[in-house]
Every structure is written in structure tokens, then in C-alpha cells.
Design a protein around this motif. Structure first.
Motif, PDB file in Angstrom:
ATOM      1  N   LYS A 110       0.830  -1.210   0.000  1.00 26.73           N
ATOM      2  CA  LYS A 110       0.000   0.000   0.000  1.00 26.73           C
ATOM      3  C   LYS A 110       0.862   1.257   0.000  1.00 26.73           C
ATOM      4  CE  LYS A 110      -3.904  -2.111   2.445  1.00 26.73           C
ATOM      5  NZ  LYS A 110      -4.671  -2.139   3.730  1.00 26.73           N
ATOM      6  N   ASP A 111       1.872   1.281   0.874  1.00 25.05           N
ATOM      7  CA  ASP A 111       2.724   2.468   1.007  1.00 25.05           C
ATOM      8  C   ASP A 111       3.448   2.800  -0.292  1.00 25.05           C
ATOM      9  OD1 ASP A 111       1.980   2.747   3.635  1.00 25.05           O
ATOM     10  OD2 ASP A 111       3.797   1.831   4.473  1.00 25.05           O
ATOM     11  N   ASN A 112       3.796   1.777  -1.060  1.00 25.64           N
ATOM     12  CA  ASN A 112       4.543   1.996  -2.297  1.00 25.64           C
ATOM     13  C   ASN A 112       3.657   2.102  -3.544  1.00 25.64           C
ATOM     14  OD1 ASN A 112       7.684   1.771  -1.778  1.00 25.64           O
ATOM     15  ND2 ASN A 112       6.679   0.300  -0.418  1.00 25.64           N
ATOM     16  N   GLY A 113       2.339   2.055  -3.339  1.00 19.40           N
ATOM     17  CA  GLY A 113       1.426   2.248  -4.457  1.00 19.40           C
ATOM     18  C   GLY A 113       1.223   1.031  -5.339  1.00 19.40           C
ATOM     19  N   MET A 114       1.683  -0.126  -4.881  1.00 20.68           N
ATOM     20  CA  MET A 114       1.448  -1.355  -5.656  1.00 20.68           C
ATOM     21  C   MET A 114      -0.022  -1.761  -5.589  1.00 20.68           C
ATOM     22  SD  MET A 114       4.636  -3.540  -4.140  1.00 20.68           S
ATOM     23  CE  MET A 114       6.144  -2.704  -3.673  1.00 20.68           C
ATOM     24  N   PRO A 142      -0.601   6.534   0.414  1.00 19.37           N
ATOM     25  CA  PRO A 142      -0.920   7.014   1.764  1.00 19.37           C
ATOM     26  C   PRO A 142      -0.187   8.290   2.161  1.00 19.37           C
ATOM     27  CG  PRO A 142      -0.690   4.644   1.789  1.00 19.37           C
ATOM     28  CD  PRO A 142      -0.271   5.091   0.415  1.00 19.37           C
ATOM     29  N   ASN A 143       1.003   8.529   1.586  1.00 13.03           N
ATOM     30  CA  ASN A 143       1.750   9.748   1.935  1.00 13.03           C
ATOM     31  C   ASN A 143       1.342  10.952   1.102  1.00 13.03           C
ATOM     32  OD1 ASN A 143       2.861   9.243  -0.576  1.00 13.03           O
ATOM     33  ND2 ASN A 143       4.963   8.971   0.158  1.00 13.03           N
ATOM     34  N   GLY A 144       0.339  10.796   0.241  1.00 15.45           N
ATOM     35  CA  GLY A 144      -0.163  11.912  -0.561  1.00 15.45           C
ATOM     36  C   GLY A 144       0.450  12.022  -1.942  1.00 15.45           C
ATOM     37  N   GLU A 145       1.498  11.273  -2.210  1.00  8.38           N
ATOM     38  CA  GLU A 145       2.130  11.307  -3.527  1.00  8.38           C
ATOM     39  C   GLU A 145       1.317  10.506  -4.541  1.00  8.38           C
ATOM     40  OE1 GLU A 145       6.029   9.745  -3.087  1.00  8.38           O
ATOM     41  OE2 GLU A 145       6.807  11.463  -1.962  1.00  8.38           O
ATOM     42  N   LYS A 146       1.382  10.955  -5.797  1.00  8.99           N
ATOM     43  CA  LYS A 146       0.707  10.236  -6.868  1.00  8.99           C
ATOM     44  C   LYS A 146       1.660   9.213  -7.498  1.00  8.99           C
ATOM     45  CE  LYS A 146      -0.705  13.447  -9.689  1.00  8.99           C
ATOM     46  NZ  LYS A 146      -1.448  14.080 -10.797  1.00  8.99           N
ATOM     47  N   ILE A 147       1.082   8.107  -7.962  1.00 12.22           N
ATOM     48  CA  ILE A 147       1.866   7.118  -8.695  1.00 12.22           C
ATOM     49  C   ILE A 147       1.014   6.615  -9.857  1.00 12.22           C
ATOM     50  CG2 ILE A 147       1.118   5.193  -7.229  1.00 12.22           C
ATOM     51  CD1 ILE A 147       3.939   3.970  -7.696  1.00 12.22           C
ATOM     52  N   SER A 148       1.629   6.465 -11.015  1.00  7.87           N
ATOM     53  CA  SER A 148       0.889   6.020 -12.192  1.00  7.87           C
ATOM     54  C   SER A 148       0.592   4.535 -12.126  1.00  7.87           C
ATOM     55  CB  SER A 148       1.690   6.328 -13.458  1.00  7.87           C
ATOM     56  OG  SER A 148       2.849   5.511 -13.527  1.00  7.87           O
ATOM     57  N   TYR A 149      -0.427   4.133 -12.880  1.00  9.10           N
ATOM     58  CA  TYR A 149      -0.724   2.706 -12.980  1.00  9.10           C
ATOM     59  C   TYR A 149       0.517   1.966 -13.482  1.00  9.10           C
ATOM     60  CZ  TYR A 149      -5.836   3.480 -12.681  1.00  9.10           C
ATOM     61  OH  TYR A 149      -7.108   3.801 -12.276  1.00  9.10           O
ATOM     62  N   ARG A 150       1.192   2.565 -14.442  1.00  6.28           N
ATOM     63  CA  ARG A 150       2.379   1.932 -15.035  1.00  6.28           C
ATOM     64  C   ARG A 150       3.438   1.641 -13.983  1.00  6.28           C
ATOM     65  NH1 ARG A 150       5.167   4.949 -19.997  1.00  6.28           N
ATOM     66  NH2 ARG A 150       3.397   3.956 -21.064  1.00  6.28           N
ATOM     67  N   ASP A 151       3.780   2.665 -13.197  1.00  8.84           N
ATOM     68  CA  ASP A 151       4.840   2.501 -12.201  1.00  8.84           C
ATOM     69  C   ASP A 151       4.399   1.599 -11.051  1.00  8.84           C
ATOM     70  OD1 ASP A 151       6.477   4.126 -13.682  1.00  8.84           O
ATOM     71  OD2 ASP A 151       6.091   5.928 -12.498  1.00  8.84           O
ATOM     72  N   GLY A 152       3.143   1.751 -10.636  1.00 11.82           N
ATOM     73  CA  GLY A 152       2.637   0.940  -9.536  1.00 11.82           C
ATOM     74  C   GLY A 152       2.594  -0.537  -9.885  1.00 11.82           C
ATOM     75  N   TYR A 153       2.156  -0.824 -11.116  1.00 13.59           N
ATOM     76  CA  TYR A 153       2.073  -2.225 -11.513  1.00 13.59           C
ATOM     77  C   TYR A 153       3.461  -2.842 -11.653  1.00 13.59           C
ATOM     78  CZ  TYR A 153       0.517  -6.537 -13.664  1.00 13.59           C
ATOM     79  OH  TYR A 153       0.268  -7.873 -13.919  1.00 13.59           O
ATOM     80  N   GLN A 154       4.417  -2.071 -12.168  1.00 14.30           N
ATOM     81  CA  GLN A 154       5.778  -2.584 -12.297  1.00 14.30           C
ATOM     82  C   GLN A 154       6.378  -2.886 -10.927  1.00 14.30           C
ATOM     83  OE1 GLN A 154       7.679  -3.185 -15.393  1.00 14.30           O
ATOM     84  NE2 GLN A 154       8.521  -4.435 -13.738  1.00 14.30           N
ATOM     85  N   LEU A 155       6.118  -2.009  -9.957  1.00 14.83           N
ATOM     86  CA  LEU A 155       6.593  -2.246  -8.597  1.00 14.83           C
ATOM     87  C   LEU A 155       5.969  -3.516  -8.025  1.00 14.83           C
ATOM     88  CD1 LEU A 155       6.563   1.342  -7.019  1.00 14.83           C
ATOM     89  CD2 LEU A 155       8.577  -0.051  -7.541  1.00 14.83           C
ATOM     90  N   TRP A 156       4.678  -3.701  -8.302  1.00 16.33           N
ATOM     91  CA  TRP A 156       3.981  -4.884  -7.815  1.00 16.33           C
ATOM     92  C   TRP A 156       4.598  -6.147  -8.403  1.00 16.33           C
ATOM     93  CZ3 TRP A 156       0.797  -8.622 -10.201  1.00 16.33           C
ATOM     94  CH2 TRP A 156       0.057  -9.423  -9.320  1.00 16.33           C
ATOM     95  N   CYS A 157       4.942  -6.110  -9.678  1.00 16.66           N
ATOM     96  CA  CYS A 157       5.585  -7.262 -10.323  1.00 16.66           C
ATOM     97  C   CYS A 157       6.959  -7.532  -9.737  1.00 16.66           C
ATOM     98  CB  CYS A 157       5.705  -7.027 -11.831  1.00 16.66           C
ATOM     99  SG  CYS A 157       4.115  -7.041 -12.686  1.00 16.66           S
ATOM    100  N   ASN A 158       7.720  -6.472  -9.501  1.00 18.42           N
ATOM    101  CA  ASN A 158       9.048  -6.630  -8.902  1.00 18.42           C
ATOM    102  C   ASN A 158       8.950  -7.241  -7.501  1.00 18.42           C
ATOM    103  OD1 ASN A 158       9.995  -5.357 -11.191  1.00 18.42           O
ATOM    104  ND2 ASN A 158      10.360  -3.392 -10.195  1.00 18.42           N
ATOM    105  N   PHE A 159       7.864  -6.881  -6.809  1.00 22.42           N
ATOM    106  CA  PHE A 159       7.692  -7.362  -5.441  1.00 22.42           C
ATOM    107  C   PHE A 159       7.465  -8.865  -5.402  1.00 22.42           C
ATOM    108  CE2 PHE A 159       5.020  -7.984  -1.553  1.00 22.42           C
ATOM    109  CZ  PHE A 159       6.016  -7.718  -0.631  1.00 22.42           C
ATOM    110  N   TRP A 160       6.913  -9.446  -6.449  1.00 18.35           N
ATOM    111  CA  TRP A 160       6.735 -10.896  -6.510  1.00 18.35           C
ATOM    112  C   TRP A 160       8.078 -11.602  -6.340  1.00 18.35           C
ATOM    113  CZ3 TRP A 160       3.564 -14.731  -5.909  1.00 18.35           C
ATOM    114  CH2 TRP A 160       3.813 -15.970  -6.508  1.00 18.35           C
TER     115      TRP A 160
END
Length: 271
Positions: A108-112, A199-217
């Protein structure tokens, strides 16, 4: 000659047993988390009772383990309920966590989260409108086919879900989801202009958030495997059962083989 052969066989067997007597035995049981016809707490308890582990590692982090014996934790969890049943019979059993610490909040914190689901929903919408490029259309169809192949196992049994056949299908599906689908979100411009607020108020794109989520796997599975190895070394010579969702099993097996330092052996329960 026959007696000589038998003598050699006994010697070799003795050496093998001596080499493995001090090793930790690790059983990785792929589970489904919620009770169903595939698996329920009693069924899982019976498997544990057959193996008789000294240590049970749960797909929980240290904070979640604090609530281990609460009814809210065990109510919808095959793993927790079965482990509690087993611990009641064998009170000396250790139940310990091996999950990535703070997994849910970290995502959640990282926008994934929720970009993971929002990205797939948008991709599906574009696909249905024929708005994806030809190359990306092929990738998304591969993803759909991989999901269908995985769903075909939904009415099977827990032994089938721990089979090499399922591992092969699941490995491919996870590869498509985490390594092919990002090619779509990274090349279609719309994913760079759709945002969520962290949660910290920063915006993150779907593109960046999804890539982070994949990396987290990859990060999550590597972390879990290293946590398992630490416990294997800490409880050397003991019998450890890993209770993990079936989708993680193939990855953990591969990593435990890759990082094996000779102090443990991975045992397959389902033959």
C-alpha cells in the motif's frame, strides 16, 4: 559376488544416512488459504500428523503471528486452524512466521495496491474495445489463456495442486503476469497518465505501480526463501513444514535448491 554387492550396498547406505542425519528436512505444502472441498483444516491436520514436524512455518509475518491463536485469525484460515489442532496434540511444536515483514502495508505504502487490480481492469477494458496494439493484444490473450489453464485446477484436489503438472502451469501463468503484462502497461501511454494517491499523498501512475507490484513478486519470494533457510539452520536436524499458498510453491522450491548450502534437504510429501 552377491555377498560383496550386499556389503557395499550396506556401506553406501550407511554413508548416505550419516551424511543426511544432521540435515534439516523441509516439506513445502502448497495450500489454499480458505476451507473448501479441496482442503479444510481437518484434511491439513491429517497431513501434518503424518509428517509430524517439529516446526511449522506460516505465511504470516511477526505482527500477524501475535494474533495466531485468536479466533479471527483461524476462522477462515486452513493453515492456522490446522496448526492449532496439531499444536494441541503436540504442544512442543513451534509455529513461526516466514513472510516478508509488513507485506500488505508495504504494498500500500509503495502504491502497488490498488494499482495492480486497476491496471488489469483498464487493460481488460482496452482489450474488449480493441484498443490495444496488435502485439499487446497477443500478450493479453496469453494472460487470459494462462488464467483459464490455472482455473481448470480449481475443482481438483490438494495432491493435484501440489503436482509437477500444476507447478508447470502456475510457473508459466506467473511469468506472463509478472513479466509479460508489464510490457503492455509500459508501452500503452494511457497507463502513464492514470494515477492513484499513495498514503503519503504522492501520486503514482498505474504503469509505475504495476511494475513495482511485479518486482515485489520476486522480492517477496526471495525473502521468504531466505527466512526459511535461516530457520532451517536455526533448527538444524529438525523436521520443518512450510505452509504456503500453492502459487508460491514452485518458486520457493527453485530458490531453496538454488541457495542450498548442504544443511537441509527438501522432501516432497505428495508423491
Amino acid at each position: 559376488m552377491k555377498n560383496l554387492f550386499l556389503s557395499l550396498l550396506v556401506v553406501v547406505s550407511g554413508i548416505y544416512q550419516a551424511q543426511n542425519s544432521g540435515k534439516t528436512q523441509i516439506y513445502i505444502l502448497g495450500t489454499v488459504h480458505e476451507p473448501s472441498t479441496i482442503l479444510n483444516p481437518q484434511m491439513l491436520f491429517e497431513i501434518l500428523n503424518t509428517i509430524q514436524p517439529d516446526v511449522i512455518l506460516q505465511e504470516l509475518d511477526s505482527e500477524q503471528m501475535k494474533d495466531f491463536q485468536k479466533e479471527s485469525m483461524s476462522k477462515n484460515s486452513n493453515e492456522v486452524s490446522a496448526a492449532l489442532l496439531y499444536s494441541k496434540k503436540y504442544p512442543k511444536t513451534l509455529n513461526l512466521p516466514f513472510e516478508f515483514e509488513g507485506r500488505n502495508q508495504y504494498r500500500k505504502d509503495n502504491g502497488m495496491v490498488p494499482t495492480d487490480n486497476l491496471t488489469i481492469k483498464l487493460m481488460d477494458s482496452l482489450y474488449k474495445k480493441n484498443a490495444l496494439s496488435p502485439v499487446n493484444t497477443i500478450i493479453y490473450e496469453k494472460y487470459q489463456q494462462a488464467n483459464t489453464a490455472l482455473k481448470d485446477f480449481a475443482q481438483s484436489d490438494i495432491k493435484t495442486l501440489n503436482s509437477l503438472t500444476f507447478e508447470s502451469v502456475n510457473r508459466y501463468r506467473q511469468f506472463v503476469q509478472h513479466h509479460e503484462i508489464p510490457k503492455v502497461s509500459n508501452s500503452e501511454e494511457i497507463f502513464a497518465y492514470k494515477f492513484v494517491v499513495k498514503p503519503n499523498g504522492e501520486k503514482i501512475s498505474y504503469r509505475d505501480g504495476y511494475q513495482l507490484w511485479c518486482n515485489f513478486w520476486d522480492l517477496r519470494n526471495n525473502t521468504m526463501s531466505l527466512n526459511i533457510i535461516k530457520k532451517a539452520n536455526e533448527y538444524k536436524g529438525k523436521k520443518i513444514v512450510i505452509l504456503t499458498g500453492v502459487q508460491h510453491k514452485y518458486y520457493l522450491k527453485e530458490l531453496l535448491e538454488k541457495y542450498n548450502d548442504g544443511n537441509y534437504t527438501v522432501v516432497e510429501y505428495f508423491k
